[in-house]
Design a protein around this motif. Structure first.
Motif, PDB file in Angstrom:
ATOM      1  N   LYS A  48      -2.263  16.451  17.003  1.00 53.41           N
ATOM      2  CA  LYS A  48      -2.891  17.165  17.502  1.00 53.41           C
ATOM      3  C   LYS A  48      -2.112  16.153  19.123  1.00 53.41           C
ATOM      4  O   LYS A  48      -2.568  16.515  19.796  1.00 53.41           O
ATOM      5  CB  LYS A  48      -4.085  17.072  17.995  1.00 53.41           C
ATOM      6  N   ALA A  49      -1.348  14.645  18.838  1.00 55.82           N
ATOM      7  CA  ALA A  49      -0.585  14.941  19.982  1.00 55.82           C
ATOM      8  C   ALA A  49       0.258  15.119  21.012  1.00 55.82           C
ATOM      9  O   ALA A  49       0.437  16.930  21.002  1.00 55.82           O
ATOM     10  CB  ALA A  49       0.495  14.175  19.258  1.00 55.82           C
ATOM     11  N   SER A  50       0.095  15.216  22.040  1.00 54.98           N
ATOM     12  CA  SER A  50       0.910  15.582  23.384  1.00 54.98           C
ATOM     13  C   SER A  50       2.151  15.999  23.522  1.00 54.98           C
ATOM     14  O   SER A  50       2.819  14.554  22.652  1.00 54.98           O
ATOM     15  CB  SER A  50       0.287  15.073  24.832  1.00 54.98           C
ATOM     16  N   LEU A  51       2.227  16.787  23.989  1.00 58.37           N
ATOM     17  CA  LEU A  51       3.968  16.562  24.406  1.00 58.37           C
ATOM     18  C   LEU A  51       4.903  15.048  24.615  1.00 58.37           C
ATOM     19  O   LEU A  51       6.134  14.909  24.868  1.00 58.37           O
ATOM     20  CB  LEU A  51       4.305  17.454  25.003  1.00 58.37           C
ATOM     21  N   ASN A  52       3.884  14.873  25.764  1.00 56.25           N
ATOM     22  CA  ASN A  52       4.749  13.406  26.165  1.00 56.25           C
ATOM     23  C   ASN A  52       4.161  12.067  25.310  1.00 56.25           C
ATOM     24  O   ASN A  52       5.395  11.113  24.901  1.00 56.25           O
ATOM     25  CB  ASN A  52       3.747  13.149  27.562  1.00 56.25           C
ATOM     26  N   ASP A  53       3.814  11.948  23.897  1.00 56.76           N
ATOM     27  CA  ASP A  53       3.571  11.754  23.000  1.00 56.76           C
ATOM     28  C   ASP A  53       5.237  12.122  22.443  1.00 56.76           C
ATOM     29  O   ASP A  53       5.113  10.600  21.865  1.00 56.76           O
ATOM     30  CB  ASP A  53       2.216  11.673  21.812  1.00 56.76           C
ATOM     31  N   LEU A  54       5.317  13.081  21.926  1.00 54.17           N
ATOM     32  CA  LEU A  54       6.130  12.821  20.849  1.00 54.17           C
ATOM     33  C   LEU A  54       7.634  12.915  21.594  1.00 54.17           C
ATOM     34  O   LEU A  54       8.549  12.214  21.388  1.00 54.17           O
ATOM     35  CB  LEU A  54       6.124  14.580  20.859  1.00 54.17           C
ATOM     36  N   ILE A  55       7.195  13.194  23.524  1.00 56.68           N
ATOM     37  CA  ILE A  55       8.243  12.508  23.559  1.00 56.68           C
ATOM     38  C   ILE A  55       8.832  11.453  24.288  1.00 56.68           C
ATOM     39  O   ILE A  55      10.111  10.832  23.966  1.00 56.68           O
ATOM     40  CB  ILE A  55       8.586  13.368  25.193  1.00 56.68           C
ATOM     41  N   ASP A  56       7.951  10.483  24.476  1.00 55.12           N
ATOM     42  CA  ASP A  56       7.442   8.900  24.207  1.00 55.12           C
ATOM     43  C   ASP A  56       7.824   8.387  22.808  1.00 55.12           C
ATOM     44  O   ASP A  56       9.247   7.529  22.814  1.00 55.12           O
ATOM     45  CB  ASP A  56       6.757   8.383  24.753  1.00 55.12           C
ATOM     46  N   HIS A  57       7.879   9.451  22.218  1.00 54.64           N
ATOM     47  CA  HIS A  57       8.107   8.540  20.442  1.00 54.64           C
ATOM     48  C   HIS A  57       9.739   8.874  20.432  1.00 54.64           C
ATOM     49  O   HIS A  57      10.713   8.078  19.870  1.00 54.64           O
ATOM     50  CB  HIS A  57       7.075   8.943  18.979  1.00 54.64           C
ATOM     51  N   GLN A  58      10.217   9.888  20.805  1.00 55.64           N
ATOM     52  CA  GLN A  58      11.383  10.456  20.761  1.00 55.64           C
ATOM     53  C   GLN A  58      12.726   9.089  21.314  1.00 55.64           C
ATOM     54  O   GLN A  58      13.254   8.876  20.871  1.00 55.64           O
ATOM     55  CB  GLN A  58      11.357  11.695  20.312  1.00 55.64           C
ATOM     56  N   GLY A  59      12.133   9.367  22.672  1.00 59.31           N
ATOM     57  CA  GLY A  59      12.806   7.709  23.502  1.00 59.31           C
ATOM     58  C   GLY A  59      12.839   6.172  22.753  1.00 59.31           C
ATOM     59  O   GLY A  59      13.874   6.225  23.052  1.00 59.31           O
ATOM     60  N   ALA A  60      11.972   6.365  22.299  1.00 59.24           N
ATOM     61  CA  ALA A  60      11.445   4.727  21.473  1.00 59.24           C
ATOM     62  C   ALA A  60      12.510   4.870  20.378  1.00 59.24           C
ATOM     63  O   ALA A  60      13.479   3.854  20.174  1.00 59.24           O
ATOM     64  CB  ALA A  60      10.220   4.609  21.527  1.00 59.24           C
ATOM     65  N   PHE A  61      12.835   6.236  19.785  1.00 59.29           N
ATOM     66  CA  PHE A  61      13.283   6.017  18.065  1.00 59.29           C
ATOM     67  C   PHE A  61      15.122   6.416  18.409  1.00 59.29           C
ATOM     68  O   PHE A  61      15.833   5.874  18.107  1.00 59.29           O
ATOM     69  CB  PHE A  61      12.761   7.606  17.591  1.00 59.29           C
ATOM     70  N   PHE A  62      15.251   7.310  19.685  1.00 62.28           N
ATOM     71  CA  PHE A  62      16.368   7.001  20.066  1.00 62.28           C
ATOM     72  C   PHE A  62      17.053   5.745  20.783  1.00 62.28           C
ATOM     73  O   PHE A  62      18.363   5.638  20.474  1.00 62.28           O
ATOM     74  CB  PHE A  62      16.641   7.774  21.198  1.00 62.28           C
ATOM     75  N   SER A  63      16.455   5.100  21.726  1.00 60.96           N
ATOM     76  CA  SER A  63      16.409   3.895  22.472  1.00 60.96           C
ATOM     77  C   SER A  63      16.900   2.619  20.605  1.00 60.96           C
ATOM     78  O   SER A  63      18.118   2.147  20.270  1.00 60.96           O
ATOM     79  CB  SER A  63      15.579   3.005  22.480  1.00 60.96           C
ATOM     80  N   PHE A  64      15.919   2.996  19.906  1.00 60.81           N
ATOM     81  CA  PHE A  64      16.473   1.962  18.675  1.00 60.81           C
ATOM     82  C   PHE A  64      17.667   2.600  17.933  1.00 60.81           C
ATOM     83  O   PHE A  64      18.533   1.313  17.773  1.00 60.81           O
ATOM     84  CB  PHE A  64      15.106   2.281  17.285  1.00 60.81           C
ATOM     85  N   ILE A  65      17.898   3.520  18.032  1.00 61.82           N
ATOM     86  CA  ILE A  65      19.829   4.359  17.523  1.00 61.82           C
ATOM     87  C   ILE A  65      20.642   3.559  18.201  1.00 61.82           C
ATOM     88  O   ILE A  65      21.331   3.201  17.561  1.00 61.82           O
ATOM     89  CB  ILE A  65      19.034   5.543  17.189  1.00 61.82           C
ATOM     90  N   ASN A  66      20.245   3.794  19.338  1.00 63.50           N
ATOM     91  CA  ASN A  66      21.892   3.109  20.293  1.00 63.50           C
ATOM     92  C   ASN A  66      21.645   1.955  19.832  1.00 63.50           C
ATOM     93  O   ASN A  66      22.638   1.098  20.139  1.00 63.50           O
ATOM     94  CB  ASN A  66      21.096   3.980  21.803  1.00 63.50           C
ATOM     95  N   ALA A  67      20.599   1.012  20.162  1.00 65.04           N
ATOM     96  CA  ALA A  67      20.832  -0.724  20.700  1.00 65.04           C
ATOM     97  C   ALA A  67      21.011  -0.916  18.603  1.00 65.04           C
ATOM     98  O   ALA A  67      22.164  -1.895  18.981  1.00 65.04           O
ATOM     99  CB  ALA A  67      19.482  -0.885  20.973  1.00 65.04           C
ATOM    100  N   TYR A  68      21.008  -0.663  17.877  1.00 68.10           N
ATOM    101  CA  TYR A  68      21.618  -0.679  16.380  1.00 68.10           C
ATOM    102  C   TYR A  68      22.486  -0.369  16.500  1.00 68.10           C
ATOM    103  O   TYR A  68      23.472  -0.761  15.877  1.00 68.10           O
ATOM    104  CB  TYR A  68      20.094   0.093  15.490  1.00 68.10           C
TER     105      TYR A  68
END
Length: 184
Positions: A48-68
């Protein structure tokens, strides 16, 4: 590490420029580690996660990938690491690294078919109109996060070791000990 905007730092002393490049790699690792910790600690969601929750998670995930990935990418004036140097013959870590690379190339930096997101429309036709329903879906490789942390830890150990070896050689060359202080 102090924030550059608040330190008044100009270019480093030329004798320490290479050490500064290693520090840049370490900075990327610190950022990647924080993003990954955020994913593990703060973004636990349900169906039941909101769209904003999913977008925030994707943002943190993509940020991890970029920093690595910045530790391995080519850039003028920066150190670019080779996976074989960092991970040696550890095939499992090399495979994890390759998976991060695949995600970076197909989802983060380019709009490839990564399988991590999808969009579609649903068309409903009525007598007097069409209604288009826009759908978005996200997939997160949660089961891979532990492996990412293992690769990141190996990367950090490698960079710190190389930084320490470089500092030791610089100490000999300059005739004075070097103490590295890691500001937070």
């Amino acid at each position: 590490m102090k924030q550059l905007a608040f330190t008044g730092i100009d270019s480093p002393d030329p004798r320490f420029e290479q050490l500064n490049r290693w520090t840049s790699l370490l900075f990327n690792i610190v950022c990647a580690k924080r993003f990954l910790e955020t994913l593990n600690d703060e973004y636990r969601f349900t169906e039941k996660a909101s769209l904003n929750d999913l977008i925030d998670h994707q943002g943190a995930f993509f940020s991890f990938i970029n920093a690595y990935w910045r530790c391995f990418g080519q850039a003028t004036g920066r150190i670019s690491l080779q996976p074989s140097e960092v991970f040696g013959s550890d095939q499992r870590l090399i495979e994890i690294h390759e998976r991060i690379k695949e995600i970076r190339h197909n989802a983060v930096a380019h709009n490839g078919n990564s399988g991590l997101d999808a969009s579609a429309i649903e068309v409903m036709e009525f007598e007097d109109r069409f209604e288009i329903s826009q759908k978005m879906a996200f997939a997160f490789p949660l089961h891979e996060y532990e492996g990412y942390l293992e690769a990141l830890t190996a990367l950090e150990i490698y960079v710190v070791d190389r930084m320490n070896k470089f500092s030791a050689s610089l100490t000999q060359r300059l005739g004075k000990p070097i103490k590295i202080v890691r500001d937070q």
